[in-house]
Scaffold this motif. Sequence first.
Motif, mmCIF file in Angstrom:
data_model
loop_
_atom_site.group_PDB
_atom_site.id
_atom_site.type_symbol
_atom_site.label_atom_id
_atom_site.label_comp_id
_atom_site.label_asym_id
_atom_site.label_seq_id
_atom_site.Cartn_x
_atom_site.Cartn_y
_atom_site.Cartn_z
ATOM 1 N N VAL A 255 -15.123 -2.246 -12.811
ATOM 2 C CA VAL A 255 -15.888 -2.487 -14.043
ATOM 3 C C VAL A 255 -15.433 -3.789 -14.708
ATOM 4 N N LEU A 256 -14.126 -4.018 -14.762
ATOM 5 C CA LEU A 256 -13.626 -5.262 -15.351
ATOM 6 C C LEU A 256 -14.062 -6.484 -14.535
ATOM 7 N N ALA B 92 -9.578 6.517 -10.780
ATOM 8 C CA ALA B 92 -9.822 5.989 -12.122
ATOM 9 C C ALA B 92 -9.410 4.520 -12.216
ATOM 10 N N LEU B 93 -8.285 4.170 -11.609
ATOM 11 C CA LEU B 93 -7.853 2.762 -11.606
ATOM 12 C C LEU B 93 -8.833 1.882 -10.833
ATOM 13 N N GLU B 94 -9.307 2.378 -9.702
ATOM 14 C CA GLU B 94 -10.263 1.610 -8.905
ATOM 15 C C GLU B 94 -11.551 1.368 -9.684
ATOM 16 N N VAL B 95 -12.041 2.393 -10.350
ATOM 17 C CA VAL B 95 -13.270 2.245 -11.147
ATOM 18 C C VAL B 95 -13.044 1.262 -12.293
ATOM 19 N N ALA B 96 -11.902 1.346 -12.946
ATOM 20 C CA ALA B 96 -11.612 0.439 -14.056
ATOM 21 C C ALA B 96 -11.560 -1.018 -13.584
ATOM 22 N N PHE B 97 -10.918 -1.270 -12.449
ATOM 23 C CA PHE B 97 -10.839 -2.633 -11.944
ATOM 24 C C PHE B 97 -12.212 -3.165 -11.549
#
Length: 67
Positions: free
Chosen positions: A22-23, A15-20
């Motif tokens: 996307v940002l 989830a953290l990897e996907v969030a980074f």
Amino acid sequence: MVKIPRPEPRHVLLALEVAFVVLFLAGVGLLYMPAALMLGGVLGVVAVEREIARQAPAQRRGKGRER
């Protein structure tokens, strides 16, 4: 009462990897949209290849392969 299980550490990291990502793509998109679209396509292919590699073990080559 519904009991919600705790997420596994690997799910939290995903989830953290996907969030980074996307940002990062949103930031690049603010500067130059075609570059963000190209990077998004490349990163999407990399993500799919990683998931396929995680699910299917590699087959051995050569004489030592079982039949």
